[in-house]
Scaffold this active site. Sequence first.
Site: not given
Ligand code: UDP
Length: 324
Positions: A100, A111, A123, A154, A195, A44, A114, A70, A20
């Site tokens: 990883k 690396g 990021a 993460y 998300r 992904t 460098k 790389l 994305f």
């Molecule tokens: N969330 C939700 N329903 C969904 C997916 C996510 O209520 O179907 C909530 C999640 O619990 C969090 C917020 O939305 O509180 C944002 O979640 P996301 O997965 O986008 O990323 P995060 O900000 O948690 O990394």
Amino acid sequence: MPAQPAKQQPVSVVTGGAGFLGSHLTDRLLAEGHRVIAIDNLVTGHLTNIEHLAGNPGYRFIKQDVTQYLFLPDEIDYVFHFASPASPIDYLELPIPTLKVGALGTHNTLGLAKAKQATFVLASTSECYGDPLVHPQREDYWGNVNPIGPRGVYDEAKRFAEAITMAYHRYHGIDTKIVRIFNTYGPRMRLRDGRVVPAFIGQALSEMPLTIFGDGTQTRSFCYVSDLIDGIYRLSQSDFHEPVNIGNPREMTIQQFAENIIRITGTTSGIEYKPLPVDDPKVRQPDIARAKSILGWEPKVEFEEGITRTIEYFRQWLARAEQR
Ligand code: UDP
């Protein structure tokens, strides 16, 4: 007067280039006149995000896992390390690749920077602040992260990535930048990456209930992708080495976000409440004073405008998927 040597076209490597953010960053770099070498293992990321670049002479795609060595013979000016699973569902399904790519992948790409004397841009993420006890989050807040929880793979990988980036800067003198990316949305997100933005839009467009996790009082602040990429590009051109938050400070509860999606899509969907995932941050909002003063950056795209464009993208995506 002796002729000036022609200024060379900058060359940028973008890891996670089919993702994305990596694909939007690539578009911006090409528009700025860079040559781009994108690397992605497509775990992904997706080729549909870069299909418009096929045949572009300034663009090359390499399918590779950046945790492996790389080898690039080219001269390189910038390395943007954007490869990583980045949604909670993805990194729960891919915990070890997530660790990883944040650890070994950052080491490899540093690396590379460098060896090529290139500028390195990491990021990083607002997840470095964990479930924050300080609100809004400023860059000098050290965070509240559970290292052994499900999100730890993460959060801690990115915290390690920041640590090794600063070590390469201090010890090897590499020109490094760190962007802490807050929730970002826009076209090319995966509909099913879990998300909240694609989840709610996908549910609304299919007339399914929107699934709020918990009671919906947790907050997030959503940044449109073009604003985010502009901040990152400006950071890459700056001489600032400490982390910079890039995100939109407009904060809303997840309940308000769901109601907005229902209103703007005009869906008949209702809301369904599900259990809150472990360690889900209760609040999140960037303090962007640093980005404003150092980069002269602030977001421009209003929520209504950005979300309408994103809904349109998913509407078309679903229509195409139906035809297949
Ligand atoms: N969330 C939700 N329903 C969904 C997916 C996510 O209520 O179907 C909530 C999640 O619990 C969090 C917020 O939305 O509180 C944002 O979640 P996301 O997965 O986008 O990323 P995060 O900000 O948690 O990394």
